[in-house]
Write a protein that holds these residues in place. Sequence first.
Motif, PDB file in Angstrom:
ATOM      1  N   ASP A  31       0.836  -1.205   0.000  1.00 42.47           N
ATOM      2  CA  ASP A  31       0.000   0.000   0.000  1.00 42.47           C
ATOM      3  C   ASP A  31       0.868   1.252   0.000  1.00 42.47           C
ATOM      4  O   ASP A  31       0.564   2.224  -0.697  1.00 42.47           O
ATOM      5  CB  ASP A  31      -0.956   0.009   1.191  1.00 42.47           C
ATOM      6  N   ALA A  32       1.948   1.232   0.772  1.00 49.26           N
ATOM      7  CA  ALA A  32       2.856   2.385   0.807  1.00 49.26           C
ATOM      8  C   ALA A  32       3.431   2.669  -0.575  1.00 49.26           C
ATOM      9  O   ALA A  32       3.590   3.833  -0.956  1.00 49.26           O
ATOM     10  CB  ALA A  32       3.989   2.132   1.805  1.00 49.26           C
ATOM     11  N   GLN A  33       3.723   1.616  -1.322  1.00 52.43           N
ATOM     12  CA  GLN A  33       4.326   1.779  -2.634  1.00 52.43           C
ATOM     13  C   GLN A  33       3.327   2.158  -3.725  1.00 52.43           C
ATOM     14  O   GLN A  33       3.723   2.747  -4.734  1.00 52.43           O
ATOM     15  CB  GLN A  33       5.043   0.492  -3.038  1.00 52.43           C
ATOM     16  N   THR A  34       2.058   1.841  -3.537  1.00 50.21           N
ATOM     17  CA  THR A  34       1.095   2.039  -4.624  1.00 50.21           C
ATOM     18  C   THR A  34       0.007   3.060  -4.343  1.00 50.21           C
ATOM     19  O   THR A  34      -0.745   3.412  -5.248  1.00 50.21           O
ATOM     20  CB  THR A  34       0.433   0.702  -5.008  1.00 50.21           C
ATOM     21  N   LYS A  35      -0.090   3.591  -3.127  1.00 52.30           N
ATOM     22  CA  LYS A  35      -1.210   4.484  -2.783  1.00 52.30           C
ATOM     23  C   LYS A  35      -1.228   5.799  -3.564  1.00 52.30           C
ATOM     24  O   LYS A  35      -2.260   6.456  -3.631  1.00 52.30           O
ATOM     25  CB  LYS A  35      -1.236   4.762  -1.279  1.00 52.30           C
ATOM     26  N   GLY A  36      -0.120   6.159  -4.173  1.00 56.86           N
ATOM     27  CA  GLY A  36      -0.079   7.382  -4.967  1.00 56.86           C
ATOM     28  C   GLY A  36      -0.238   7.154  -6.457  1.00 56.86           C
ATOM     29  O   GLY A  36      -0.262   8.116  -7.235  1.00 56.86           O
ATOM     30  N   LEU A  37      -0.367   5.895  -6.856  1.00 55.30           N
ATOM     31  CA  LEU A  37      -0.522   5.602  -8.283  1.00 55.30           C
ATOM     32  C   LEU A  37      -1.855   6.126  -8.805  1.00 55.30           C
ATOM     33  O   LEU A  37      -2.842   6.155  -8.069  1.00 55.30           O
ATOM     34  CB  LEU A  37      -0.443   4.089  -8.538  1.00 55.30           C
ATOM     35  N   PRO A  38      -1.895   6.495 -10.068  1.00 58.70           N
ATOM     36  CA  PRO A  38      -3.169   6.943 -10.634  1.00 58.70           C
ATOM     37  C   PRO A  38      -4.127   5.755 -10.808  1.00 58.70           C
ATOM     38  O   PRO A  38      -3.691   4.602 -10.840  1.00 58.70           O
ATOM     39  CB  PRO A  38      -2.775   7.520 -11.998  1.00 58.70           C
ATOM     40  N   GLY A  39      -5.392   6.047 -10.883  1.00 56.13           N
ATOM     41  CA  GLY A  39      -6.378   5.018 -11.178  1.00 56.13           C
ATOM     42  C   GLY A  39      -6.807   4.195  -9.984  1.00 56.13           C
ATOM     43  O   GLY A  39      -6.511   4.500  -8.833  1.00 56.13           O
ATOM     44  N   GLY A  65       1.537  10.459  -2.311  1.00 52.61           N
ATOM     45  CA  GLY A  65       2.696   9.580  -2.198  1.00 52.61           C
ATOM     46  C   GLY A  65       3.378   9.376  -3.544  1.00 52.61           C
ATOM     47  O   GLY A  65       2.729   9.008  -4.519  1.00 52.61           O
ATOM     48  N   GLY A  66       4.665   9.664  -3.611  1.00 56.13           N
ATOM     49  CA  GLY A  66       5.426   9.516  -4.833  1.00 56.13           C
ATOM     50  C   GLY A  66       5.314  10.686  -5.803  1.00 56.13           C
ATOM     51  O   GLY A  66       5.902  10.664  -6.878  1.00 56.13           O
ATOM     52  N   HIS A  67       4.581  11.719  -5.430  1.00 53.76           N
ATOM     53  CA  HIS A  67       4.360  12.859  -6.335  1.00 53.76           C
ATOM     54  C   HIS A  67       5.025  14.153  -5.879  1.00 53.76           C
ATOM     55  O   HIS A  67       4.864  15.179  -6.534  1.00 53.76           O
ATOM     56  CB  HIS A  67       2.852  13.115  -6.513  1.00 53.76           C
ATOM     57  N   TRP A  68       5.749  14.115  -4.799  1.00 56.51           N
ATOM     58  CA  TRP A  68       6.290  15.361  -4.256  1.00 56.51           C
ATOM     59  C   TRP A  68       7.255  16.046  -5.216  1.00 56.51           C
ATOM     60  O   TRP A  68       7.331  17.257  -5.263  1.00 56.51           O
ATOM     61  CB  TRP A  68       6.942  15.108  -2.897  1.00 56.51           C
ATOM     62  N   LYS A  69       7.985  15.306  -5.994  1.00 59.02           N
ATOM     63  CA  LYS A  69       8.965  15.909  -6.907  1.00 59.02           C
ATOM     64  C   LYS A  69       8.408  16.144  -8.315  1.00 59.02           C
ATOM     65  O   LYS A  69       9.140  16.562  -9.203  1.00 59.02           O
ATOM     66  CB  LYS A  69      10.223  15.068  -6.964  1.00 59.02           C
ATOM     67  N   ASP A  70       7.117  15.896  -8.526  1.00 60.89           N
ATOM     68  CA  ASP A  70       6.513  16.169  -9.830  1.00 60.89           C
ATOM     69  C   ASP A  70       6.709  17.650 -10.171  1.00 60.89           C
ATOM     70  O   ASP A  70       6.443  18.520  -9.343  1.00 60.89           O
ATOM     71  CB  ASP A  70       5.013  15.872  -9.830  1.00 60.89           C
ATOM     72  N   THR A  71       7.184  17.922 -11.364  1.00 58.18           N
ATOM     73  CA  THR A  71       7.385  19.324 -11.759  1.00 58.18           C
ATOM     74  C   THR A  71       6.057  20.019 -12.015  1.00 58.18           C
ATOM     75  O   THR A  71       5.939  21.225 -11.826  1.00 58.18           O
ATOM     76  CB  THR A  71       8.281  19.428 -13.007  1.00 58.18           C
ATOM     77  N   GLN A  72       5.067  19.275 -12.437  1.00 57.45           N
ATOM     78  CA  GLN A  72       3.708  19.784 -12.569  1.00 57.45           C
ATOM     79  C   GLN A  72       2.879  19.105 -11.479  1.00 57.45           C
ATOM     80  O   GLN A  72       2.498  17.944 -11.624  1.00 57.45           O
ATOM     81  CB  GLN A  72       3.127  19.463 -13.962  1.00 57.45           C
TER      82      GLN A  72
END
Length: 148
Positions: A31-39, A95-102
Amino acid sequence: MASRAARTAAVAVITDHIHTWADYWGQRDTDAQTKGLPGAEGRAACARHVANHTAHLAVALLAANRLLDLNIRPKRLATGLALAAGTHYLADRSGGHWKDTQPTTFLVRAAHKLGKQGWIQNDPTAGPHLDQAWHRAWHLVAAAIIAR
């Protein structure tokens, strides 16, 4: 019977400590690894994590209520836990999106609007710190609701 202030302090401390446990030790690795995935996969992982996290909080608060005679009312407990769960889900989709430029998620967009993008890009711990600060602030609000 404990005063409202004492109940609020007790609930806040319990919530804060159990939150830390549930958010790290109690969270399933997948869950920690996938909770930020889209969909659907990301939404389901985040929902499982939040349900597990909320269950940890509920069990701890019910035990404390019994052991410390806090006189927590069931409706207030449910309302506070719902607030904690909803705000937790909202944050953890980042989760996993903090460094997204957009910025693509609510919390990352909020951090960028508040001028945190430099910190986020340069410090790998910035996102998790912002996430935890968000959780802890909402848990304090939830504690005040629960203890009322």
